[in-house]
Design a protein around this motif. Sequence first.
Motif, PDB file in Angstrom:
ATOM      1  N   ASN A  41       0.629  -1.186   0.204  1.00 39.52           N
ATOM      2  CA  ASN A  41       0.224   0.292  -0.112  1.00 39.52           C
ATOM      3  C   ASN A  41       1.104   1.062  -0.110  1.00 39.52           C
ATOM      4  O   ASN A  41       1.413   1.747   0.843  1.00 39.52           O
ATOM      5  CB  ASN A  41      -0.789   0.029   1.841  1.00 39.52           C
ATOM      6  CG  ASN A  41      -1.663  -1.187   1.359  1.00 39.52           C
ATOM      7  OD1 ASN A  41      -2.823  -0.595   0.117  1.00 39.52           O
ATOM      8  ND2 ASN A  41      -2.270  -2.096   2.166  1.00 39.52           N
ATOM      9  N   LYS A  72      -0.407  -1.455  -5.125  1.00 38.56           N
ATOM     10  CA  LYS A  72      -1.515  -0.200  -4.655  1.00 38.56           C
ATOM     11  C   LYS A  72      -1.631   1.071  -3.768  1.00 38.56           C
ATOM     12  O   LYS A  72      -0.885   1.143  -2.835  1.00 38.56           O
ATOM     13  CB  LYS A  72      -2.601  -0.540  -3.250  1.00 38.56           C
ATOM     14  CG  LYS A  72      -3.548  -2.269  -3.919  1.00 38.56           C
ATOM     15  CD  LYS A  72      -4.639  -2.803  -2.633  1.00 38.56           C
ATOM     16  CE  LYS A  72      -5.369  -4.046  -3.063  1.00 38.56           C
ATOM     17  NZ  LYS A  72      -6.103  -3.996  -2.119  1.00 38.56           N
ATOM     18  N   GLN A  74      -2.110   5.073  -3.640  1.00 37.70           N
ATOM     19  CA  GLN A  74      -3.276   6.962  -3.317  1.00 37.70           C
ATOM     20  C   GLN A  74      -2.171   7.726  -3.346  1.00 37.70           C
ATOM     21  O   GLN A  74      -1.592   7.544  -2.255  1.00 37.70           O
ATOM     22  CB  GLN A  74      -3.750   5.890  -2.128  1.00 37.70           C
ATOM     23  CG  GLN A  74      -5.371   6.922  -1.595  1.00 37.70           C
ATOM     24  CD  GLN A  74      -5.996   6.175  -0.099  1.00 37.70           C
ATOM     25  OE1 GLN A  74      -5.422   5.609   0.218  1.00 37.70           O
ATOM     26  NE2 GLN A  74      -7.228   6.346  -0.359  1.00 37.70           N
ATOM     27  N   PRO A  95       0.720   3.141   6.381  1.00 36.57           N
ATOM     28  CA  PRO A  95       1.007   2.318   5.726  1.00 36.57           C
ATOM     29  C   PRO A  95       1.749   1.693   5.338  1.00 36.57           C
ATOM     30  O   PRO A  95       3.227   1.920   5.644  1.00 36.57           O
ATOM     31  CB  PRO A  95       0.901   3.371   4.122  1.00 36.57           C
ATOM     32  CG  PRO A  95       0.373   4.406   5.201  1.00 36.57           C
ATOM     33  CD  PRO A  95       0.838   4.430   6.609  1.00 36.57           C
TER      34      PRO A  95
END
Length: 430
Positions: A41, A72, A74, A95
């Motif tokens: 993340n 992933k 963000q 994260p």
Amino acid sequence: MTAHLSRRTLLGLVGAGAGAYLLSACSDDESGDPDGPQTINWWHIQNTEPMLPVWAAMAQEYQGAHSNVTVKIQPLENEAFKAKLTTATQAGDPPDLFQSWGGGVLRQQVDAGLVKDLTDDVRPWIGGLLPAALQPFTIDERIYGVPFDVGMVGFWYNKDLFARAGITAMPTSWAGVLDVVRKLKAAGIVPIALAGKDKWPGHFYWAYLAMRIGGLGALQQAAKDKNFDTPDFVAAGERLKELVDLQPFQKGFLGAEYGSPDGQAATIGNGGAAMELMGQWAPSVQASSSTSKKGLGDKLGFFPFPAVDGGKGSAAEVFGGGNGFAVGKDAPAATVDFLKSLLTADSQRRAAKTGAVLPTVKEAAPAISDPNSKIVAENLANATGFQLYLDQAYPPAVGQQVNDSVAELIAGNKSPAQVVKDVTQVAKSQ
């Protein structure tokens, strides 16, 4: 660009005090097996062109070469990132890979056990990075983050608007800056764009003035003594009030954000104001926020924050910092290797070619092609001292109080003397 030679002299000068935002996001290492499926993340703030697609492409390439790894991403706007990160870290769940500016913020994350000690993992390749860029990410001689960008804050200006106001030479003193503001106003031009709502852009003025008046030592001594109630810091507020009293900012600046379509960067990029005090990322955000998506192009110029007459600080001392990444405590095994892939010379060259990044990998420095980025790099190379942003260098509560109190001064609600008393009160409570 030979910036790394001079920047090495900054190694012991970077002011990394103590301050922090905390973070959150679930780590997803399903197996514990380095060869098993892993999900990284990744939170970052390059949420616009030109770096948004570059990071995405690098993640795709890494996944293509590592079939067991999923990244992933963000992307978050700066303020949204800080808020989300605070929630995450307060929950003790950072994260796996996340934006960091180092300094006191990172120190608090280290003290809370939220980030990984990367020293041993990065030892084989970290020597290729500029030492000064690493300083804010080094806590008690251990490395807890890796910088991908390094730079400084200075004045970005619209050459056409300066010419229209008859300004032919860049100011070399604070009095000169005030004269430039008066000339621009007399020509019917908005002198300065400011994101009053976001607060952190305003603190750049107060911090730089404190540096120029008191010197770097004053900032470091204040952090050590937890006392900002000194003549130099009061004087910084008084010099800033001189600017504020000229009413130099765009209409509605107190409600303006930095990167929104009607914010500080867009105001500059659309030609709505003559200058802004901002970091090395300014041209790319001006462009991405502007109506044309191109910004000012070759109409954009840069000059460093000038000296203050009678001040103890030198115009060769710079204020700024870099962007980097820290690794969350529960990050899967592949995270550090993925981070390494972002810091290869090739990856750094790709980032540098966008004009949005001043690379930290020495080998990538020649890839800086943007003329203004070159000017920033040259100023940084010649710097005799370096101070990290105060809202990152100091403990989080102190940095936030600096931002809040300076915003109140700019809004006309607090005096220079009240600002230093507020900041000192919070510093002594830490």
